[in-house]
Design an enzyme around this catalytic site. Sequence first.
Site, mmCIF file in Angstrom:
data_model
loop_
_atom_site.group_PDB
_atom_site.id
_atom_site.type_symbol
_atom_site.label_atom_id
_atom_site.label_comp_id
_atom_site.label_asym_id
_atom_site.label_seq_id
_atom_site.Cartn_x
_atom_site.Cartn_y
_atom_site.Cartn_z
ATOM 1 N N GLU A 356 0.875 -1.182 0.000
ATOM 2 C CA GLU A 356 0.000 0.000 0.000
ATOM 3 C C GLU A 356 0.912 1.232 0.000
ATOM 4 O O GLU A 356 0.929 2.020 0.936
ATOM 5 C CB GLU A 356 -0.930 0.005 1.209
ATOM 6 C CG GLU A 356 -2.012 1.075 1.137
ATOM 7 C CD GLU A 356 -2.881 1.129 2.388
ATOM 8 O OE1 GLU A 356 -3.834 1.933 2.427
ATOM 9 O OE2 GLU A 356 -2.611 0.370 3.351
ATOM 10 N N HIS A 381 -4.436 -4.612 -0.595
ATOM 11 C CA HIS A 381 -4.117 -3.472 -1.460
ATOM 12 C C HIS A 381 -3.195 -3.876 -2.604
ATOM 13 O O HIS A 381 -3.571 -3.786 -3.758
ATOM 14 C CB HIS A 381 -3.521 -2.301 -0.672
ATOM 15 C CG HIS A 381 -4.480 -1.680 0.278
ATOM 16 N ND1 HIS A 381 -5.541 -0.901 -0.146
ATOM 17 C CD2 HIS A 381 -4.554 -1.729 1.630
ATOM 18 C CE1 HIS A 381 -6.230 -0.498 0.905
ATOM 19 N NE2 HIS A 381 -5.654 -0.989 2.000
#
Length: 507
Positions: A356, A381
Amino acid sequence: MLVSQLPGSLLIALLPVLLLCWADLCHGIPDRHKRDILKQQEASRQIGGRVLLTEKERQLNTQLQKLKEQEMAGPQFPPAMHFFKARPLIQRSPVFNLLRKMPKGAALHIHSLSLVDVEWLVKNVTYRPHCYMCVTEDGSVRFRFSSRQPRCHLQCFPWVLLETLRRKLGNTSDLDDSLMRKLTLFTADPEAAYSSQDVVWQRFEQAFAAASGLVGYAPVFKDYFYQGLQQLHADNIMYLELRSGLSGAYELDGSTHDRAWCLQAYQDVTRQFVFRHPGFLGARIIFTVHRSQTISTMKERVKEAIDLQKAFPEVMAGFDLVGREDSGRPLWYFREALSLPADLGVTLPYFFHAGETNQEGTEVDGNVLDALLFNTSRIGHGFAMAHHPLAKELSRKMGVAVEVCPISNQVLKLVSDLRNHPASTLMSEGHPLVISSDDPALFGAAGLSYDFYEAFMGIGGMSSHLGTLKDLAYNSLWYSSLSPQLKEKALKIWSTKWDEFISQNSQ
């Protein structure tokens, strides 16, 4: 450069195309039939590219693509705008309204303190008796339910009983609006309000801290989770995997509950909700620990997670680290703690946040590969995944899906125009993906429909179609932590709901 001077690996990759080009250069204009074959082969590789649509599905897909073309040709294209400005446009979108009806399967990446919209928290929870509030030095708020005025806190003074404050004010609408702003990141001018990732993350963490005092109150804890399941069910979601720290539940007298109490509460509420909503499959919890912890503390938490999974196999799904990756400790820092399950000969599924970040080449960026080395079940993510060809290859071979959260990535300033989201590459390659919403309450994006819209319209572009949506919904159950038996049951239920959706909306 001569073809003979090309690197061997690149030459091998380009060989099919080169052969076609050489064959056609001898005859002038490339062969249309071969061109069509190449286009079909490329389209078949994307998510949904090999889904065989029924006649009714093809009819709906034709309608859907026309709606998409109209929206993409409009003066304002929502995925190219900040979500806070695009949301009113999305809410009026025919594509969005169709996606709301679509059975989306499972929500696999949502955090517990941002499950329920903030309006419910303010209009319901803060109106309950014994709710106190104070304002901190940095202008954020804290809440506490207590049978008497809470003790003063160095950064929070004075504590005011909201019931008394509202009685004095008479008109409480301004106060309620102010509290809702404190509990969400939503603002009319996000570019001005959040000039950098540091600024938006600071506000992000303040909102979490504010919500914790409300959600942590034991009676609210259970009501809040039930309300969250209701909101997901209303958005045509049938299963949830919730990330929770399993801490902070307290009573009016200040006494606190342990993590086992929290898991038991989640299990009880889930069973109650499933009993009342037979089409809803259930919920499981991913126990989370903040990545700011020390190695010794992380070892204790991993051992605790192992014990909790033994005690609550039905509801406990696994373990994850949370907190901002760019300012937190990387996975490799905790390698001794994360290796404990293997050392003890037990299985503790991991569901790591990894990648992320947009800081390519950093130690944090390496979390993507380390997550796979620690045998993560999914990657949260995975924004950096497109920069890691080996990690992509391993992820595909291991069957590890990436949990893509488009709106979260945009609001937290990893990408501004969602057409440029790196998941577009993963989607075009048919990489295992699921769509989720991360912190929907903080973004004003309840459920999954908003994120599905952004993924379908922005990340997927004109290449995405009904088969893409079908594949993504299917993936959410296939890559869940459900047992093989429950997974089979879930997919059958979802398939029936999907057929009903197609029949009701195709013309």
